[in-house]
Design a protein around this motif. Structure first.
Motif, short mmCIF file in Angstrom:
data_model
loop_
_atom_site.label_atom_id
_atom_site.label_comp_id
_atom_site.label_asym_id
_atom_site.label_seq_id
_atom_site.Cartn_x
_atom_site.Cartn_y
_atom_site.Cartn_z
N GLY A 167 0.80 -1.23 0.00
CA GLY A 167 0.00 0.00 0.00
C GLY A 167 0.83 1.27 0.00
N PHE A 168 1.96 1.24 0.73
CA PHE A 168 2.79 2.44 0.84
C PHE A 168 4.18 2.10 0.32
CE2 PHE A 168 -0.53 2.85 4.00
CZ PHE A 168 -1.00 4.13 3.74
N VAL A 169 4.35 2.27 -0.98
CA VAL A 169 5.59 1.84 -1.64
C VAL A 169 6.63 2.95 -1.75
CG1 VAL A 169 4.44 0.01 -2.93
CG2 VAL A 169 4.57 2.30 -3.91
N ARG A 170 6.22 4.19 -1.58
CA ARG A 170 7.19 5.29 -1.66
C ARG A 170 7.98 5.41 -0.37
NH1 ARG A 170 3.73 10.60 -3.41
NH2 ARG A 170 2.15 9.54 -4.70
N PRO A 171 9.24 5.86 -0.47
CA PRO A 171 9.96 6.20 0.76
C PRO A 171 9.33 7.45 1.36
CG PRO A 171 11.23 6.87 -1.17
CD PRO A 171 10.05 6.08 -1.68
N SER A 176 4.82 14.64 -0.92
CA SER A 176 4.84 16.10 -0.91
C SER A 176 4.53 16.61 0.50
CB SER A 176 3.80 16.64 -1.88
OG SER A 176 2.49 16.49 -1.35
N PRO A 177 4.83 17.89 0.78
CA PRO A 177 4.55 18.45 2.10
C PRO A 177 3.08 18.33 2.51
CG PRO A 177 6.02 19.89 0.89
CD PRO A 177 5.57 18.83 -0.08
N ASP A 178 2.18 18.22 1.54
CA ASP A 178 0.76 18.06 1.87
C ASP A 178 0.51 16.80 2.69
OD1 ASP A 178 0.17 20.33 0.44
OD2 ASP A 178 -0.42 19.26 -1.38
N TYR A 179 1.40 15.83 2.56
CA TYR A 179 1.22 14.55 3.25
C TYR A 179 2.29 14.33 4.32
CZ TYR A 179 -1.46 14.01 -1.05
OH TYR A 179 -2.32 14.20 -2.09
N ALA A 180 2.78 15.41 4.87
CA ALA A 180 3.86 15.33 5.85
C ALA A 180 3.52 14.44 7.05
CB ALA A 180 4.26 16.73 6.32
N PRO A 181 2.31 14.56 7.63
CA PRO A 181 2.01 13.67 8.77
C PRO A 181 2.07 12.19 8.39
CG PRO A 181 0.45 15.50 8.68
CD PRO A 181 1.23 15.53 7.40
N LEU A 182 1.57 11.86 7.20
CA LEU A 182 1.61 10.48 6.74
C LEU A 182 3.05 10.03 6.54
CD1 LEU A 182 0.37 7.85 5.66
CD2 LEU A 182 0.19 8.97 3.41
N ALA A 183 3.86 10.87 5.90
CA ALA A 183 5.25 10.52 5.65
C ALA A 183 6.00 10.28 6.96
CB ALA A 183 5.94 11.63 4.85
N ALA A 184 5.73 11.10 7.96
CA ALA A 184 6.38 10.93 9.26
C ALA A 184 5.96 9.62 9.91
CB ALA A 184 6.03 12.11 10.17
N ALA A 185 4.70 9.28 9.77
CA ALA A 185 4.21 8.03 10.34
C ALA A 185 4.82 6.83 9.63
CB ALA A 185 2.68 7.98 10.24
N ALA A 188 8.22 6.22 10.78
CA ALA A 188 8.31 5.79 12.18
C ALA A 188 8.08 4.29 12.37
CB ALA A 188 7.32 6.57 13.03
N VAL A 189 7.49 3.62 11.39
CA VAL A 189 7.21 2.20 11.56
C VAL A 189 8.27 1.35 10.87
CG1 VAL A 189 4.73 2.63 11.72
CG2 VAL A 189 5.73 2.00 9.51
N ASP A 190 8.37 0.12 11.31
CA ASP A 190 9.28 -0.84 10.69
C ASP A 190 8.49 -1.65 9.66
OD1 ASP A 190 10.99 -2.84 9.94
OD2 ASP A 190 11.41 -3.56 11.97
N PRO A 191 8.77 -1.48 8.37
CA PRO A 191 7.98 -2.20 7.36
C PRO A 191 8.09 -3.71 7.46
CG PRO A 191 9.89 -1.14 6.37
CD PRO A 191 9.78 -0.61 7.76
N ALA A 192 9.13 -4.20 8.11
CA ALA A 192 9.31 -5.65 8.24
C ALA A 192 8.39 -6.26 9.29
CB ALA A 192 10.77 -5.97 8.58
N THR A 193 7.89 -5.43 10.21
CA THR A 193 7.09 -5.97 11.31
C THR A 193 5.72 -5.32 11.47
OG1 THR A 193 8.07 -4.40 12.90
CG2 THR A 193 9.18 -6.54 12.62
#
Length: 215
Positions: A167-171, A176-185, A188-193
């Protein structure tokens, strides 16, 4: 029926070609689904994997739909229904959900197809029947028991079919800055777990939130 692991090893081992069986057909079909996806699953491709003519399959199966039923049975054979015998109905459902997810998580392409099919195989019907019986035995009404089982099913299959990694394939820096809260989240998570963590947390919270069966 052979266990899923035993059957799959039979196909990949070298040596004389084994006698064609419904279990071998299911194993070859699962190999197609795992490696190439649902679109590649045809009787011709299954026959090619087994090094037989497609017409030979019709001595054992009548259609692609029947092959998918056999695949469902094969994967389901890796789920131990004894998990439903735990003393606590809540622990029984939790343990069963984890076992159910582990079996189908190993085959996400197959899970995506199976989740959209009618529940007709003996293995699937046994799973639902045993789960409902466990809950009604604990005091839930039949309707409530089925609702709980279906909710667990949704959580299990949803975690497999719609994982974080697809679902979230981008680093994080790709947003964009419009999605800064999502990018920060995301950062913050480990994609492996994260998928395993979300699944376990969701199951635990759902089962805990049910409370006790009505008196």
């Amino acid at each position: 029926m052979e266990s899923g692991a035993d059957a799959r090893s039979t196909v990949v081992n070298s040596g004389p070609r084994p006698v064609l069986t419904r279990t071998l057909i299911a194993t070859a079909a699962l190999d197609v689904l795992d490696g190439d996806g649902p679109e590649a699953l045809t009787l011709r491709e299954v026959a090619r994997r087994l090094e037989v003519k497609a017409s030979s399959l019709y001595n054992h199966v009548g259609s692609k739909s029947e092959i998918l039923d056999l695949v469902t049975e094969l994967i389901s054979s890796d789920v131990d229904l004894a998990t439903l015998d735990a003393p606590s109905w809540r622990e029984a459902l939790r343990t069963f959900a984890h076992a159910y997810r582990a079996a189908f998580l190993a085959h996400p392409n197959a899970a995506a197809v199976i989740a959209r099919r009618a529940v007709e195989t003996h293995a699937s019907l046994r799973h639902y029947a045993r789960s409902v019986a466990r809950l009604t035995g604990a005091g839930w009404s039949p309707a409530q028991a089925l609702e709980i089982v279906l909710a667990v099913d949704c959580i299990v299959m949803g975690s497999i079919i719609v994982p974080f990694t697809t679902g979230f394939v981008r680093p994080p820096q790709g947003y964009s800055p419009d999605y800064a809260p999502l990018a920060a989240a995301i950062e913050a998570v480990d994609p492996a777990t994260v998928d395993d963590t979300v699944f376990a947390t969701t199951i635990d919270r759902y089962l805990a939130g049910l409370g006790d069966p009505p008196a």
